[in-house]
Structure formats: C-alpha cells, structure tokens
Scaffold this active site. Structure first.
Site, PDB file in Angstrom:
ATOM      1  N   GLY A 126     -18.470  42.233 -45.129  1.00  0.00           N
ATOM      2  CA  GLY A 126     -18.483  43.047 -43.917  1.00  0.00           C
ATOM      3  C   GLY A 126     -19.889  43.427 -43.487  1.00  0.00           C
ATOM      4  N   GLU A 163     -21.020  40.585 -41.525  1.00  0.00           N
ATOM      5  CA  GLU A 163     -20.237  40.565 -40.282  1.00  0.00           C
ATOM      6  C   GLU A 163     -20.754  41.614 -39.294  1.00  0.00           C
ATOM      7  OE1 GLU A 163     -16.382  40.759 -42.478  1.00  0.00           O
ATOM      8  OE2 GLU A 163     -15.815  39.150 -41.117  1.00  0.00           O
ATOM      9  N   GLU A 213     -16.034  36.880 -49.579  1.00  0.00           N
ATOM     10  CA  GLU A 213     -14.665  37.418 -49.636  1.00  0.00           C
ATOM     11  C   GLU A 213     -13.700  36.499 -50.365  1.00  0.00           C
ATOM     12  OE1 GLU A 213     -16.667  37.536 -47.048  1.00  0.00           O
ATOM     13  OE2 GLU A 213     -16.366  39.347 -45.852  1.00  0.00           O
TER      14      GLU A 213
HETATM   15  C1  LIG Z   1     -13.534  42.350 -44.364  1.00  0.00           C
HETATM   16  C2  LIG Z   1     -14.632  42.530 -45.298  1.00  0.00           C
HETATM   17  C3  LIG Z   1     -14.470  42.307 -46.635  1.00  0.00           C
HETATM   18  C4  LIG Z   1     -15.595  42.511 -47.555  1.00  0.00           C
HETATM   19  O1  LIG Z   1     -16.674  42.889 -47.190  1.00  0.00           O
HETATM   20  S1  LIG Z   1     -15.263  42.210 -49.158  1.00  0.00           S
HETATM   21  C5  LIG Z   1     -16.711  42.670 -50.037  1.00  0.00           C
HETATM   22  C6  LIG Z   1     -17.751  41.630 -49.932  1.00  0.00           C
HETATM   23  N1  LIG Z   1     -18.880  42.012 -50.717  1.00  0.00           N
HETATM   24  C7  LIG Z   1     -19.011  41.683 -51.995  1.00  0.00           C
HETATM   25  O2  LIG Z   1     -18.175  41.015 -52.584  1.00  0.00           O
HETATM   26  C8  LIG Z   1     -20.258  42.183 -52.656  1.00  0.00           C
HETATM   27  C9  LIG Z   1     -19.986  42.568 -54.035  1.00  0.00           C
HETATM   28  N2  LIG Z   1     -21.164  43.146 -54.670  1.00  0.00           N
HETATM   29  C10 LIG Z   1     -22.116  42.401 -55.243  1.00  0.00           C
HETATM   30  O3  LIG Z   1     -22.131  41.188 -55.221  1.00  0.00           O
HETATM   31  C11 LIG Z   1     -23.187  43.150 -55.989  1.00  0.00           C
HETATM   32  O4  LIG Z   1     -22.723  44.432 -56.252  1.00  0.00           O
HETATM   33  C12 LIG Z   1     -24.538  43.271 -55.239  1.00  0.00           C
HETATM   34  C13 LIG Z   1     -25.173  41.882 -55.120  1.00  0.00           C
HETATM   35  C14 LIG Z   1     -24.380  43.870 -53.854  1.00  0.00           C
HETATM   36  C15 LIG Z   1     -25.490  44.206 -56.051  1.00  0.00           C
HETATM   37  O5  LIG Z   1     -25.560  43.752 -57.360  1.00  0.00           O
HETATM   38  P1  LIG Z   1     -26.180  44.715 -58.510  1.00  0.00           P
HETATM   39  O6  LIG Z   1     -27.497  45.226 -58.037  1.00  0.00           O
HETATM   40  O7  LIG Z   1     -26.138  43.926 -59.780  1.00  0.00           O
HETATM   41  O8  LIG Z   1     -25.231  45.972 -58.580  1.00  0.00           O
HETATM   42  P2  LIG Z   1     -23.732  46.055 -59.182  1.00  0.00           P
HETATM   43  O9  LIG Z   1     -23.772  46.567 -60.571  1.00  0.00           O
HETATM   44  O10 LIG Z   1     -23.003  44.789 -58.937  1.00  0.00           O
HETATM   45  O11 LIG Z   1     -23.068  47.152 -58.222  1.00  0.00           O
HETATM   46  C16 LIG Z   1     -23.478  48.516 -58.253  1.00  0.00           C
HETATM   47  C17 LIG Z   1     -22.245  49.360 -58.013  1.00  0.00           C
HETATM   48  O12 LIG Z   1     -21.767  49.104 -56.683  1.00  0.00           O
HETATM   49  C18 LIG Z   1     -20.397  48.767 -56.746  1.00  0.00           C
HETATM   50  N3  LIG Z   1     -20.085  47.854 -55.643  1.00  0.00           N
HETATM   51  C19 LIG Z   1     -20.693  46.668 -55.389  1.00  0.00           C
HETATM   52  N4  LIG Z   1     -20.179  46.134 -54.286  1.00  0.00           N
HETATM   53  C20 LIG Z   1     -19.240  47.007 -53.825  1.00  0.00           C
HETATM   54  C21 LIG Z   1     -18.372  47.019 -52.709  1.00  0.00           C
HETATM   55  N5  LIG Z   1     -18.363  46.013 -51.813  1.00  0.00           N
HETATM   56  N6  LIG Z   1     -17.543  48.069 -52.560  1.00  0.00           N
HETATM   57  C22 LIG Z   1     -17.546  49.091 -53.433  1.00  0.00           C
HETATM   58  N7  LIG Z   1     -18.360  49.134 -54.516  1.00  0.00           N
HETATM   59  C23 LIG Z   1     -19.181  48.108 -54.692  1.00  0.00           C
HETATM   60  C24 LIG Z   1     -20.217  48.114 -58.116  1.00  0.00           C
HETATM   61  O13 LIG Z   1     -18.860  48.118 -58.523  1.00  0.00           O
HETATM   62  C25 LIG Z   1     -21.071  49.013 -58.951  1.00  0.00           C
HETATM   63  O14 LIG Z   1     -20.344  50.216 -59.147  1.00  0.00           O
HETATM   64  P3  LIG Z   1     -20.358  50.951 -60.552  1.00  0.00           P
HETATM   65  O15 LIG Z   1     -21.812  51.277 -60.756  1.00  0.00           O
HETATM   66  O16 LIG Z   1     -19.492  52.160 -60.369  1.00  0.00           O
HETATM   67  O17 LIG Z   1     -19.801  49.968 -61.530  1.00  0.00           O
END
Ligand code: A1D88
Length: 459
Positions: free
Chosen positions: A102, A105, A125
């Site tokens: 998102g 997007e 996603e």
């Molecule tokens: C219609 C739209 C749909 C969508 O948008 S679906 C979501 C699409 N996005 C993703 O899939 C991104 C997922 N996240 C990642 O790939 C990684 O994260 C990052 C590359 C952004 C950052 O990586 P790093 O620096 O290693 O951090 P970390 O330990 O993975 O994350 C830190 C905290 O942030 C939470 N988190 C990450 N992405 C999301 C999210 N999209 N929504 C809610 N929380 C999120 C994790 O779980 C964790 O949390 P805690 O520290 O409590 O374990």
C-alpha cells in the site's frame, strides 16, 4: 489531526510528513490523518503543490497487516489514493527505505515520485496471499507496462531505485536529505507550471494489446507449473489483465473484487500468521537460537517421519501417501518422505474446500503425521525449548518443508480446534499405544478453552 501526520508549509508547498513507527504502516489513524491533510492542502488557495515524505528509516512499508481480517475502517486505502490522484495540485512522493504494498500504491497515487538511491520499491502482497488492492494492479501496468507489472506483482520481489527509474516508476533519483530533495523537485514543477500527471491516465504501455495478452498467458502457465497450490498469484494476473482490457474505474472495481476473494482465502490468514511468526522468531535469534531451531526442526521431522514409516508398515501405499502430502502442499524436504510422482492420485477429499483444513478421520492419511507434529510441538513448548507455538510454525515453514500457505502445524491445530485435535490424539492413543499420549499442556489448554493463538499473544 492524527499524531502520525505532521503538516508544514514552506512557501507555496505543503509538506506532509508521515511519522508512524516502526515502518509507517498505513493503519486507520494514519489513513484518516492523510485524508485530512490532502483535503486541507487542496482547499488552501495559498498552496500550489504537495510533497509526501516519511520520518524514520523507511517510506510507508504497506497497509497495516494487523488490521487484516478485521472489519475495514474508513477511509479505505483505495479511496484515499483516489482522492490524492484526483487532486488538482501536483503531488510528489519522496521515497526512502522501502516503499512496499500500500505504501507504493500511495506513491503511485502521487503525480510524481522521486527516490533516494538506496530505496527499494515493491508490491509483495502475493507473499501474504493477497494482491495489491489499492490500485497497484491498475496503475503500475499503465506506468511501467505489463511485463514489469507481472514481474513485480506476481513475483513480489522489490526492485532497486535505479530499476524503478529505468521502468518509469520514479522520475528522479537523489542522495541526501529527503525534505530538500522533495522541495527542490516541487519547486521545479512549479517553475515550469507542471500540473498533475495521473498514473491512472497513462496508457502508453497499454496501447499494444496483443503483446500483453501473450505475456499474461505465459505467466499463467508459469504460475500453474511453479506454484500450483497457491491461490493469489493467478488472481494477480487476472487483475493485471483487467488493466489491459478495462477502463480505469472498471479495472479498479475488478481489482477490489479479486482482492476481497484473496482476503477471504484461508491461505491469506496462514501466510500472514507465518509472516508475523517468522519476524518475531528472527528477532529473538542469536547463534544459540539457530542451533535450537535446527534441534526443534529435527525432533519434529523425526516424529513426523516415524509416523509416515508406521503408516507404510501398516500397508499404506507410498504413492497414496505422497499424494496426500502433495495435496497438503508439502514441499520435498525433511517433512516429505519421498518425491514420487503423484499423478492419478486424488486425495483432495481430505481437504475441506471451504476453509482448506484437513478433514480429520481414519481416511485422512495426513491426520496422524500432522497430529504427531502438533503433539510433539506442544511438548516442546511445555519443555520451554521454544517460547511460542508460532516459533514452531516459523521454524517448520522456513527450513523444514511445511507449506507456508498452510501456516504451520500449530496454526493448523487452532484452525481444526484444539478440542478436536485432542479427541483425535486420544483416539490414536487407545488404538496405537502410549507414544500417542496427549501432551499435558494440550489437555490443559482444552480444559481452559484456550488456543495456541492465545499463547502467541501472551509471550
Ligand atoms: C492493499 C495493501 C496491502 C499491503 O500493503 S500488504 C503489506 C505489504 N507490505 C509488506 O509486506 C512489508 C512487510 N514488511 C517488511 O518487509 C519489513 O518489515 C521491512 C522491509 C519494511 C522492514 O524490515 P526490518 O527493518 O527488518 O523490520 P522488521 O523487523 O521486519 O519489522 C519491524 C516491525 O514492523 C512490523 N511490520 C512490518 N511491516 C508491517 C506491516 N505492513 N504492518 C504492520 N506491521 C508491520 C514487524 O512485524 C515488526 O514488528 P515487531 O517489532 O512487533 O515484530
């Protein structure tokens, strides 16, 4: 105004800064704050351009995954992005870190995009059993072409800022300070009187309709062969096809339909469980954690194989067993006995079509191997070898061949209901002996009316 949005005015430019740690996920409060900021900038006659940027280590990393599965709260992301794109004043997204899901997007809803050279952009996603449901499947092909959109949306792998520039997804790269770069770009737009340039209205890449159809068909075939058990990749292709065939408004409606189908699929819940489990588990890992992950995996794999060997000794046909594993999407690996051809074997009856769970019972060849994993996993929890049931799921789906889209054995146990799991284990205890004795922790959880998800939450 929401606390996660800070608006400042620099001359004729409105700076909208998102500040929602840790990854600026687009939860309801942030969406509401952004809508208010966009509307205020649109209504203010002193403002001529808008710059969207983020505080912290990253641009917006996506929708807030924790909201998935709950009733959606307005403003919905597609509506927010529609409002941004429809704005009469040029808007610029300033991307650093990761612009994912998102987040990308939303950036596509801006009229222009610039990216710091170390940024990553992606629509991952599909890895969560979803498709980009806020216009990404319609705007990206219009901006960058069907081939790039298929690669990014069906593959889910982020691209570099340099690639994004090459594909026309961003307009310029920069190094250094986000605010200065954003202001400089916005000023250059104003200096040449550049107005909005809406991604949804670009169509240079969609004009040659023959080639896109061939690309779509080739990708369908590839997905069918490479990821036959996965639900969302084919829906991603359907959505991109809508961008090729339909006007924007209709394409967006089709994308929404397909997104909601993915959202309702059991694979989405399992893949998001697994995403969270893997990240939480990775955080607690040091070298000794790596060792215990290997030990946990091996102990579970051993118990699993023991049960498969027992079934074979009882005369169950190896081909049938293999087909049962394949029907449950088990990869070839420690959790799968043999890589035999399963053509002609039909074990789909063991899977409940409505929710994708196993239909337990004597006819289900996977019942015993799966229950054995659950019981042994519960025992590992009781011994404090792992802290949470989700840790077991993270270990088995990462390195031991348990299908990610099934979430892991402990996730499956919750889906089946721990009461039912216990009853079936007790049945096998009566039939096969004390090595099937249920783990005391499992009995305790059932007596207390609790689930493995409850244990995940409390640790
Ligand atoms: C219609 C739209 C749909 C969508 O948008 S679906 C979501 C699409 N996005 C993703 O899939 C991104 C997922 N996240 C990642 O790939 C990684 O994260 C990052 C590359 C952004 C950052 O990586 P790093 O620096 O290693 O951090 P970390 O330990 O993975 O994350 C830190 C905290 O942030 C939470 N988190 C990450 N992405 C999301 C999210 N999209 N929504 C809610 N929380 C999120 C994790 O779980 C964790 O949390 P805690 O520290 O409590 O374990």
């Amino acid at each position: 105004m929401s606390q996660s949005v800070v608006v400042t005015r620099v001359g004729e430019i409105c700076l909208v800064r998102v500040d929602n740690p840790p990854v600026n996920a687009l939860g309801q409060e942030l969406r509401a704050g952004l809508l208010e900021a966009f509307d205020a900038a649109e209504a203010d006659p002193a403002i001529r351009a808008l710059v969207l940027l983020c505080a912290g280590k990253t641009f917006i990393a996506g929708a807030d995954i924790k909201e998935f599965g709950k009733p959606p709260q307005p403003p919905l992301l597609p509506d927010l992005i529609g409002r941004l794109e429809g704005g009469r004043k040029p808007s610029v997204a300033v991307i650093h870190g990761s612009a994912l899901g998102g987040g990308l997007e939303l950036a596509l809803g801006c009229h222009y995009r610039i990216a710091r050279t170390d940024a990553r952009l992606g629509l991952p996603e599909v890895r969560l059993g979803l498709l980009p449901g806020a216009g990404g499947t319609q705007r990206l092909p219009r901006l960058a072409g069907v081939a790039v959109a298929l690669e990014m949306i069906v593959g889910g792998e982020p691209i570099s800022a340099a690639e994004a520039l090459q594909y026309g997804i961003v307009d310029e790269l920069f190094d250094g300070d986000l605010e200065s770069a954003g202001l400089a770009f916005a000023r250059s737009l104003l200096a040449r009187n550049a107005g909005p340039r809406r991604s949804g209205e670009q169509c240079a890449h969609l004009d040659t309709a023959v080639e896109p159809q061939a690309l779509l068909e080739a990708k369908r075939l590839e997905v069918q062969q490479r990821m036959p058990g996965l639900y969302s990749p084919q829906r991603c292709i359907d959505a991109i096809e809508a961008a090729v065939c339909l006007p924007l408004a209709e394409g967006l409606r089709r994308e929404r339909e397909l997104f909601l189908q993915c959202m309702a699929s059991p694979q989405r819940a399992a893949l998001i469980h697994r995403f969270m489990a893997e990240r939480r588990y990775a955080r607690q890992l040091d070298d000794s954690g790596q060792v215990s992950a290997a030990a946990v995996g091996q102990r579970l794999a051993q118990r699993y194989r023991q049960e498969l060997e027992q079934l074979a000794a009882e005369g169950v046909d190896a081909g049938q067993l293999d087909a049962a594993l394949a029907a449950f999407d088990m990869a070839i690996g420690p959790l799968r006995v043999a890589a035999q051809d399963c053509v002609g074997q039909d074990t789909a009856d063991n899977i409940d079509a409505s929710n994708g769970t196993l239909v337990l019972g004597e006819g289900c060849l996977l019942e015993r191997p799966l229950l054995a994993l659950i019981n042994e996993g519960t025992q590992l929890l009781a011994e404090a070898v792992v802290h949470r049931p989700a840790d077991i799921d993270a270990i088995l789906t990462k390195d031991f061949g348990f299908a990610p889209q099934r979430g892991g054995p402990m996730f499956c146990a919750d889906q089946l209901g721990l009461g039912r799991v216990l009853e079936h284990i007790q049945y096998w205890q009566r039939r096969l002996g004390e090595h099937w004795a249920p783990a005391p922790l499992l009995q305790q959880l059932v007596a207390d009316g609790r689930s493995f998800a409850d244990l995940n939450g409390q640790n």
